[in-house]
Design a protein around this motif. Structure first.
Motif, short mmCIF file in Angstrom:
data_model
loop_
_atom_site.label_atom_id
_atom_site.label_comp_id
_atom_site.label_asym_id
_atom_site.label_seq_id
_atom_site.Cartn_x
_atom_site.Cartn_y
_atom_site.Cartn_z
N TYR A 172 0.65 -1.19 0.05
CA TYR A 172 -0.13 -0.08 -0.03
C TYR A 172 0.92 1.22 0.08
CZ TYR A 172 -3.23 -3.51 1.40
OH TYR A 172 -4.02 -4.82 1.57
N GLY A 173 2.09 1.23 -0.92
CA GLY A 173 2.77 2.51 -1.12
C GLY A 173 3.89 2.65 -0.04
N ALA A 174 3.85 1.97 0.84
CA ALA A 174 4.96 1.91 2.18
C ALA A 174 6.07 0.62 2.08
CB ALA A 174 4.70 2.15 3.50
N THR A 175 7.16 0.82 2.07
CA THR A 175 8.21 -0.14 2.12
C THR A 175 8.58 -0.43 3.49
OG1 THR A 175 8.92 0.45 0.07
CG2 THR A 175 10.27 -1.27 1.16
N ASN A 176 7.74 -1.12 4.48
CA ASN A 176 7.86 -1.48 5.67
C ASN A 176 7.72 -2.59 6.23
OD1 ASN A 176 5.36 -1.11 5.24
ND2 ASN A 176 4.79 0.47 6.94
N TRP A 177 7.76 -3.65 5.18
CA TRP A 177 7.62 -5.03 5.71
C TRP A 177 8.62 -6.05 5.40
CZ3 TRP A 177 2.93 -6.26 8.17
CH2 TRP A 177 1.70 -5.23 8.13
N ILE A 178 8.89 -6.85 6.10
CA ILE A 178 10.02 -8.11 5.78
C ILE A 178 9.31 -9.41 5.43
CG2 ILE A 178 11.91 -9.35 6.60
CD1 ILE A 178 12.74 -6.81 5.81
N HIS A 276 4.00 11.01 -2.69
CA HIS A 276 3.06 10.58 -1.90
C HIS A 276 2.68 11.39 -0.82
CE1 HIS A 276 6.92 9.74 0.25
NE2 HIS A 276 5.85 9.44 1.16
N VAL A 277 3.66 12.14 -0.22
CA VAL A 277 2.93 13.20 0.93
C VAL A 277 1.96 14.37 0.42
CG1 VAL A 277 3.55 14.88 2.70
CG2 VAL A 277 5.10 12.81 2.16
N ARG A 278 2.13 14.51 -0.90
CA ARG A 278 1.32 15.51 -1.59
C ARG A 278 -0.11 14.92 -1.66
NH1 ARG A 278 5.97 17.03 -4.25
NH2 ARG A 278 5.55 15.88 -6.02
N VAL A 279 -0.01 13.89 -2.22
CA VAL A 279 -1.26 12.77 -2.46
C VAL A 279 -2.04 12.83 -1.21
CG1 VAL A 279 -2.23 10.79 -3.33
CG2 VAL A 279 -0.61 11.95 -4.56
N ARG A 280 -1.56 12.13 -0.12
CA ARG A 280 -2.46 12.31 1.12
C ARG A 280 -2.95 13.74 1.60
NH1 ARG A 280 0.23 7.34 4.59
NH2 ARG A 280 0.57 5.91 3.08
N VAL A 281 -2.02 14.54 1.31
CA VAL A 281 -2.58 15.97 1.91
C VAL A 281 -3.87 16.21 0.95
CG1 VAL A 281 -2.16 18.44 1.88
CG2 VAL A 281 -0.37 16.58 2.96
N ASP A 292 -12.59 8.54 -7.26
CA ASP A 292 -12.36 7.09 -8.24
C ASP A 292 -10.77 6.61 -8.12
OD1 ASP A 292 -14.98 7.40 -9.20
OD2 ASP A 292 -14.28 8.81 -10.71
N ASN A 293 -10.08 7.37 -7.22
CA ASN A 293 -8.60 6.98 -7.31
C ASN A 293 -8.19 6.88 -5.93
OD1 ASN A 293 -8.15 6.43 -10.41
ND2 ASN A 293 -8.51 8.64 -10.26
N GLU A 294 -7.19 8.06 -5.66
CA GLU A 294 -6.54 7.89 -4.25
C GLU A 294 -7.62 8.43 -3.18
OE1 GLU A 294 -5.73 9.74 -6.97
OE2 GLU A 294 -3.51 9.32 -7.36
N GLY A 295 -8.61 8.84 -3.45
CA GLY A 295 -9.59 9.29 -2.50
C GLY A 295 -10.64 8.37 -2.13
N TYR A 296 -10.73 7.20 -2.79
CA TYR A 296 -11.50 6.22 -2.68
C TYR A 296 -11.77 5.64 -1.47
CZ TYR A 296 -14.38 2.03 -3.15
OH TYR A 296 -15.32 0.97 -3.43
N THR A 399 -2.38 8.08 7.64
CA THR A 399 -1.10 7.95 7.73
C THR A 399 -0.87 6.26 7.86
OG1 THR A 399 -1.29 7.89 10.22
CG2 THR A 399 -0.36 9.76 8.99
N GLY A 400 -2.16 5.62 7.54
CA GLY A 400 -1.74 3.86 7.55
C GLY A 400 -1.68 3.39 8.86
#
Length: 449
Positions: A172-178, A276-281, A292-296, A399-400
């Motif tokens: 989901y856009g964040a690389t925080n998993w192993i 990705h910060v601008r998109v979330r804001v 239809d996209n990021e705001g769904y 912020t997920g």
């Protein structure tokens, strides 16, 4: 007939959690142990009643015999945890124990409604963790050398975060998993506990300016790595936690406000440097224009909360599965839709009740290292609740971040139970020492007489 039972149950559940919430705050005002214990027994009955009613509805709606089996296993686990913890630790905080179990129960119910397989997995991880964490309060008292490993905590934490940066898996856009041997986990969930122990250890030794600069550099390294991994929620949690711990350890408002100013400047730069910060804001400002996209996701969350109203639709009467990642990041929306806004408000109040208890424990500890640990874990907990609830309600940009003890996620549930257990251990430690002081006073009094 089932529809009538479901309709009636949603009001009954709101009454149960409202009474529990009242007791969760009222018990703070009791100094009499008998009154406290009587209240805690009532809180136990409320947890078991809520658990039974919800699983009855889940079974009547799905006609799945596996639901009854899962209910039985959860019931046995709840009884065992309540019994064993109180038997082994006479001086434990029953407030923390009951709140933890009620939040876990709410999570079990909602996950069983959303995905039976995920609910089973969550239950297995939570049960194993509760069993293992039974020894944590004992270890807190025995491991005196924990306060001497500050830099080691920090270095291990940085290495764990760097491993994600180089070998991590994107979700989901964040690389925080192993991913290891088919198992996926989130190292930052465990690093935040190491982070608190490290900062508490370092700040309990010295607070001169040159030393603070070095500690701040260590903390900033954690935050920077998380930003590079696009884990904005994690970066915020680490940053705020450090600022509060630094302020309490040094009693210097200048450090705190300078940190806030630096954080604002970093946020401004991040907005202009990272897409990705601008998109979330933008999604936060107007999710409807991007529905239809990021705001769904945010739009569906708001629809769910609005549809549920104050009293909710009832279990299986809403459409929470239309929200992407509903079982983890947006579980609060599902709770609001089917359990109701009043239920959701009470849930937040129970989280606040836990936070108040954590802060009380921190204030009563004399040892600076232990005090800072309790404070740091308290801030992590309540700020995570704020980010999770604030994101799904569009109060702040999403912020997920998961809702502790309620959301789906093995790493999240494991780290949350560990945090509760560590604070429980600090409470037991403080109570045991108070009891020893009282015993010595009595002996002195008898000797002088």
């Amino acid at each position: 007939m089932v529809n009538i039972i479901v309709e009636f149950s949603k009001y009954l559940n709101i009454i149960l959690i409202a009474i529990y919430t009242y007791y969760a705050f009222r018990v703070f005002g009791y100094s009499d142990k008998k009154k406290q214990n009587k209240t805690y027994r009532k809180m136990s009955y409320l947890i078991f009643s809520f658990h039974f009613i919800c699983y009855l509805i889940l079974y009547l709606t799905t006609k799945n015999i596996k639901v009854i089996f899962l209910y039985g296993l959860e019931l046995i686990t709840l009884i065992l945890v309540l019994t064993l913890y109180q038997w082994i630790y006479v001086n434990l905080s029953k407030q923390i124990l009951h709140n933890m179990l009620f939040l876990l129960t709410i999570g079990f119910v909602m996950l069983t409604r959303l995905s039976y397989d995920k609910a089973v997995k969550q239950f297995m991880i939570a049960s194993a963790t509760l069993g293992l964490c039974l020894i944590i309060p004992l270890l807190i008292d025995k491991m005196k050398y924990l306060s001497r490993l500050g830099w080691l905590y920090g270095i291990v934490g940085i290495l764990m975060l760097l491993s994600v940066l180089f070998w991590g898996v994107e979700n989901y856009g964040a690389t925080n998993w192993i991913r290891i041997a088919g198992l996926t986990f989130q190292p930052s969930e465990f690093v935040k506990i190491l982070f608190v122990f490290g900062i508490a250890s370092l700040l309990s030794k010295r607070t001169d300016f040159r030393y603070i600069v070095g500690v701040t550099a260590l903390a900033a390294s954690h935050v920077l790595i998380l930003v590079l991994e696009k884990d904005l929620g994690g970066a915020l949690i680490f940053f705020i936690t450090y600022l509060v711990m630094l302020f309490v350890a040094t009693s210097q408002p200048l450090y705190f406000f300078s940190g806030l100013l630096a954080g604002c400047a970093a946020s401004y730069l991040a907005y202009h440097q990272f897409n990705h910060v601008r998109v979330r804001v933008m999604v936060w400002r107007d999710p409807w224009s991007m529905i239809d996209n990021e705001g769904y996701q945010v739009s569906q969350s708001l629809f769910a909360i609005g549809t549920g109203g104050w009293f909710g639709m009832g279990l299986f009467k809403g459409l929470p599965t239309s929200i992407p990642v509903v079982d983890s990041d947006f579980i609060f929306s599902a709770i609001s839709e089917e359990m109701g806004g009043l239920f959701a408000v009470c849930l937040i109040l129970i989280c606040i009740s836990s936070f108040v208890m954590f802060i009380n424990i921190a204030m009563k500890l004399n040892n600076t290292f232990y005090k800072l640990i309790a404070l740091g874990l308290s801030i992590i907990y309540i700020f995570q609740v704020f980010l999770s609830v604030g994101g799904v309600t569009k109060f702040i940009p999403s912020t997920g971040v998961t809702l502790p003890l309620v959301s789906y996620g093995g790493s999240s549930i494991l780290s949350s139970i560990i945090m509760f257990s560590v604070i429980q251990g600090l409470y037991v430690l403080g109570q045991d020492r108070n009891d020893n002081i009282e015993k010595r006073k009595r002996k002195k009094k008898i000797a002088t007489e």
